[in-house]
Design an enzyme around this catalytic site. Structure first.
Site, mmCIF file in Angstrom:
data_model
loop_
_atom_site.group_PDB
_atom_site.id
_atom_site.type_symbol
_atom_site.label_atom_id
_atom_site.label_comp_id
_atom_site.label_asym_id
_atom_site.label_seq_id
_atom_site.Cartn_x
_atom_site.Cartn_y
_atom_site.Cartn_z
ATOM 1 N N THR A 34 50.271 95.535 79.672
ATOM 2 C CA THR A 34 50.700 96.866 80.030
ATOM 3 C C THR A 34 52.235 96.903 79.778
ATOM 4 O OG1 THR A 34 48.886 97.194 81.398
ATOM 5 C CG2 THR A 34 50.580 99.146 81.090
ATOM 6 N N GLU A 42 57.534 102.906 73.469
ATOM 7 C CA GLU A 42 58.887 103.558 73.334
ATOM 8 C C GLU A 42 59.671 103.144 72.125
ATOM 9 O OE1 GLU A 42 61.468 104.102 76.790
ATOM 10 O OE2 GLU A 42 60.261 102.365 77.678
ATOM 11 N N HIS A 68 46.370 102.210 79.997
ATOM 12 C CA HIS A 68 45.958 101.236 79.157
ATOM 13 C C HIS A 68 44.407 101.061 79.143
ATOM 14 C CE1 HIS A 68 47.436 96.943 77.978
ATOM 15 N NE2 HIS A 68 46.396 97.019 77.081
#
Length: 130
Positions: A34, A42, A68
């Site tokens: 994750t 990002e 996730h």
């Protein structure tokens, strides 16, 4: 050029032992971690807007709300996509999604803030002197 709603970015990687949950300590299994999915999201957001910023500007992440939803095994390609959905002064909001070769593995929203890196670093270093 300036940041505009609708700008898109993408980032990709391949799942290797070094970016698994087992390797980074976020779990015990050898699947895409994750924290790496978040980093990929990002990076996609950075890629969406960097060319629209002034040469002396960058962005930093300030908020992330993601899920996730599916595990990706070693060897599969993964990628993230980001799209600007709001621009409020220096605050940018993105919708982010992550995928592997079998389908969507996660998604959510991400906020970034436009900064001047030199000023930002100086301010951060001054915190260490407090």
């Amino acid at each position: 050029m300036s940041v505009e709603i609708g700008m898109k970015g993408r980032a990709e990687a391949v799942v290797v032992p070094e970016n698994t949950a087992q390797a980074v300590g976020s779990g015990l299994v050898p699947v895409f971690a994750t924290p790496y999915m978040v980093a990929l999201m990002e990076n996609a957001a950075v890629n969406a807007v960097q060319t629209a910023l002034a040469p002396d500007e960058g962005t930093v992440g300030i908020r992330l709300d993601v899920t996730h939803d599916a595990a990706t095994p070693i060897g599969m390609k993964v990628w993230a996509e980001a799209e600007v959905t709001a621009v409020e002064g220096r605050s940018l909001t993105f919708v982010v999604s992550a995928y592997d070769e079998a389908g969507k593995i996660g998604g959510g929203t991400h906020q970034r803030f436009i900064i001047k890196p030199e000023k930002f670093i100086a301010r951060a270093q001054s915190r260490g002197n407090a």
